[in-house]
Every structure is written in C-alpha cells, then in structure tokens.
Motif scaffolding. Structure first.
Motif, short mmCIF file in Angstrom:
data_model
loop_
_atom_site.label_atom_id
_atom_site.label_comp_id
_atom_site.label_asym_id
_atom_site.label_seq_id
_atom_site.Cartn_x
_atom_site.Cartn_y
_atom_site.Cartn_z
N SER A 75 0.85 -1.19 0.00
CA SER A 75 0.00 0.00 0.00
C SER A 75 0.88 1.24 0.00
N VAL A 76 0.30 2.35 -0.39
CA VAL A 76 1.01 3.63 -0.32
C VAL A 76 1.47 3.84 1.12
N GLY A 77 2.73 4.23 1.28
CA GLY A 77 3.30 4.46 2.60
C GLY A 77 4.07 3.27 3.14
N GLU A 78 3.84 2.09 2.59
CA GLU A 78 4.57 0.89 3.04
C GLU A 78 5.95 0.84 2.40
N ARG A 79 6.80 0.02 2.99
CA ARG A 79 8.15 -0.16 2.48
C ARG A 79 8.16 -1.26 1.43
N THR A 84 10.01 3.68 -0.06
CA THR A 84 8.65 3.89 0.40
C THR A 84 7.77 3.98 -0.84
N GLU A 86 5.07 5.45 -2.93
CA GLU A 86 4.36 6.74 -3.02
C GLU A 86 3.07 6.62 -3.83
N THR A 96 10.17 6.07 -3.33
CA THR A 96 11.10 7.10 -2.89
C THR A 96 11.97 6.59 -1.75
#
Length: 153
Positions: A75-79, A84, A86, A96
């Motif tokens: 998901s967005v925000g996960e590593r 990360t 985006e 990023t």
C-alpha cells in the motif's frame, strides 16, 4: 503516463531513464519483482560496502533487494525493500527514499508492454553530492543488468 520526478528538472542532480520491451503483459509491480528477483553477487557486495561506509555518516542501511512476489501488493506508505511506496497502480509504481543528504525517486511506467524506469535524485548537501558520484556512474549498468531479469520471466 508521464514519469514522476523527485523535483523539478532544473533542481535535479541526477536523472536516468532506461527501459525494455516486456516479454508478456505485466503490471509495474510485477516488473519490479522480476527486476529484483535475482541480484548478482557483485551488486549484493556493493550494497554491503555502501552500508558499511554510509553507517559512518548516520545514513540508514539499505541492505539491498529481497525476493518478493507480486501477490504481496504494498500500500502507499509501506516499504518495498529500501523504498517507500508513493503511488501504485497496474501501470505505474512510484518509490522514494529520502534522508538528510538526498531524495531519490524511482518511477516505473508500463505502457503497451513497454517498461520505462526513471530515477531522479536531488542532493541536499556535500555528502549527498559525493555519494552520487560513484552511484551515478554505476546506476545505468545496474539498472540495465536488472532489466535483463525481466527477460527470464
């Protein structure tokens, strides 16, 4: 679909784009997983050396790439490895990595069985600029080698 950059082009310290024709239809995440599925020994050693040197400058270790299946959709925000997430869709994966020295963005775009990988970097200080000298030289050959993994899919 237009590649995303970490900053305006005039503000970038590094910009590299490469691509390949995909052997079959795949999503951007599937392409990432294929690219990172087999890391050559020399690259794994380079990541370890980078971590040893960078540790002295309080830069987080990255460790390198780890095997992952595209069924594990982040998901967005996960590593995702040392990045990360985006943005993620079937056609685009934007990753990023940011610290006090630089900001990196990798944008993978899939369009009509063409994969484009765009990496942009903005350096914030002398360490970031010095770090990018060897990384900038090695980046193109590394991406080209990783793109060859897609042919094995």
């Amino acid at each position: 679909m237009t590649a995303r950059w970490v900053a305006a082009k005039a503000d970038l310290d590094f910009l590299h784009c490469d691509g390949v024709t995909l052997p079959a239809s795949m999503t951007a995440l599937q392409a990432y997983c294929a690219m990172t599925s087999q890391v050559p020994g020399w690259l794994a050693k380079a990541f370890r050396l980078r971590d040893i040197i960078s540790r002295r400058f309080n830069v987080a270790e990255i460790g390198g790439f780890s095997p992952r299946t595209p069924e594990q959709v982040p998901s967005v925000g996960e590593r995702l490895d040392f990045f990360t997430v985006e943005f993620i869709s079937d056609q685009q994966l934007v990753l990023t990595s940011r610290d006090t020295h630089l900001a990196v963005m990798v944008c993978m775009d899939v369009l009509a069985r063409q994969l484009s990988v765009t990496t942009s970097v903005r350096c914030f200080n002398t360490f970031g600029r010095a770090y990018m000298v060897p990384v900038g030289l090695a980046h193109g050959p590394i991406v080209k080698r990783m793109l060859r993994n897609i042919e094995r899919v």
